[in-house]
Write a protein that holds these residues in place. Structure first.
Motif, PDB file in Angstrom:
ATOM      1  N   TRP A   1       0.844  -1.202   0.000  1.00 41.26           N
ATOM      2  CA  TRP A   1       0.000   0.000   0.000  1.00 41.26           C
ATOM      3  C   TRP A   1       0.878   1.250   0.000  1.00 41.26           C
ATOM      4  O   TRP A   1       0.626   2.211  -0.739  1.00 41.26           O
TER       5      TRP A   1
ATOM      6  N   GLU B   1       2.423   1.865  -3.380  1.00 44.12           N
ATOM      7  CA  GLU B   1       1.477   2.370  -4.382  1.00 44.12           C
ATOM      8  C   GLU B   1       1.177   3.858  -4.207  1.00 44.12           C
ATOM      9  O   GLU B   1       0.770   4.525  -5.172  1.00 44.12           O
ATOM     10  N   HIS B   2       1.346   4.391  -2.988  1.00 38.76           N
ATOM     11  CA  HIS B   2       0.988   5.791  -2.718  1.00 38.76           C
ATOM     12  C   HIS B   2       2.252   6.649  -2.814  1.00 38.76           C
ATOM     13  O   HIS B   2       2.922   6.943  -1.818  1.00 38.76           O
TER      14      HIS B   2
ATOM     15  N   GLU C   1       2.724   9.698  -3.339  1.00 39.37           N
ATOM     16  CA  GLU C   1       2.750  11.035  -2.753  1.00 39.37           C
ATOM     17  C   GLU C   1       3.356  11.023  -1.336  1.00 39.37           C
ATOM     18  O   GLU C   1       3.697  12.068  -0.781  1.00 39.37           O
TER      19      GLU C   1
END
Length: 306
Positions: A188, A191-192, A194
């Protein structure tokens, strides 16, 4: 004055306490320096109160609070190392009030937890993690920072802990997530993009195995968007011998100047917790290039100086 744990008189008193605890357990000075020995001899579980009564002076209210914790399954645990920081022969809290207050819960606090055991997860989640957890083992309150809960337990249960609503006891085997759960949380984070920083906390993540800590570092270091890996721990205070040279080198190995930083955030609550052992443990980290700074929780006992 307000002496620190580096005060020569306190150092001598605590050395005497250490000898008392070692004699009680039939152990050696070498055992004391072994984190595995410390973990095997936690003041926790059914034997906690009888052992504490033999090792230190307790008030009737302290005894009742500990007994109620153990009877009702309220998380409670003290490391032998931290026990040695207390004034074992007095209950007036003149010299160790801030120390006792960290781990011996007030009776009203224990009664409140017992009263709300059924809805504890909602009643005591004052940081609102139910509403800021987008994924299993992840909390996110800021756009660029994610909290990764590496484990959900500690060797010593602090009264002020913001996760007392979910921690069930000291070093509970079931509180260490499986590799699959950790991998899903790490995926997770990957994937993020930012995100810029991951704070690994718990519980106390420094009580994961060195192999698991190395795995987390390796996975996070492979993510080019993560520029800061931060570890939140109370290990330097509750069991400084856990911060071995090997662990310090392992953490330092993930630093890449200009590319990735690794920091350790301690939870020193009182100057009384700053001991020669704790200072040496932090020095081991700093020698590897790790940034070390402190997050103090302003509780009643640590805020009232006079």
């Amino acid at each position: 004055g307000h002496p620190s744990g580096l005060n020569p008189r306190l150092v001598a008193l605590r050395q005497s306490n250490k000898q008392r605890i070692l004699e009680f357990f039939g152990a050696s000075a070498g055992d004391w320096e072994d984190p595995c020995w410390q973990l095997r001899h936690l003041l926790a579980g059914p034997e906690a109160l009888p052992r504490l009564e033999q090792l230190m002076s307790l008030t009737a209210q302290e005894r009742e609070a500990i007994a109620l914790c153990l009877e009702k399954g309220v998380p409670f645990g003290i490391t032998p190392y931290y026990l040695a920081l207390m004034d074992l022969d007095s209950t007036d809290r003149q010299r160790d009030g801030q120390i006792r207050a960290q781990v011996i819960p007030p009776l009203h606090y224990v009664r409140c937890i017992v009263e709300h055991q059924a809805d504890r997860a909602r009643y005591f989640d004052f940081m609102g993690e139910h509403d800021t957890s987008p994924f299993d083992l992840v909390t996110r309150r800021y756009a660029a920072i994610a909290i990764l809960k590496g484990c959900d337990t500690c060797p010593q249960i602090c009264v002020y802990c913001q996760r007392n609503w979910e921690i069930t006891g000291p070093m509970e085997p079931g509180a260490f997530p499986s590799r699959e759960r950790l991998d899903a949380a790490l995926d997770w984070v990957a994937e993020h993009r930012e995100l810029r920083e991951v704070l690994i906390t718990g519980g106390d993540p420094f009580f994961l195995s060195d192999a698991r800590i190395e795995y987390l570092l390796r996975r996070l270091s492979a993510m080019d968007h993560i520029v800061q890996i931060r570890w939140g721990t109370r290990a330097p205070v509750t069991m400084p011998m856990r911060l071995t040279e090997h662990l310090a080198r392992l953490l330092g190995s993930a630093i890449e100047p200009g590319r990735r930083n690794v920091a350790v955030v301690t939870h020193v609550q009182s100057a009384l917790e700053v001991t020669p052992d704790m200072a040496a443990a932090v020095h081991r980290l700093r020698r590897q290039g790790l940034q070390v700074y402190n997050q103090q929780v302003f509780t009643l006992h640590t805020s009232r100086r006079f």
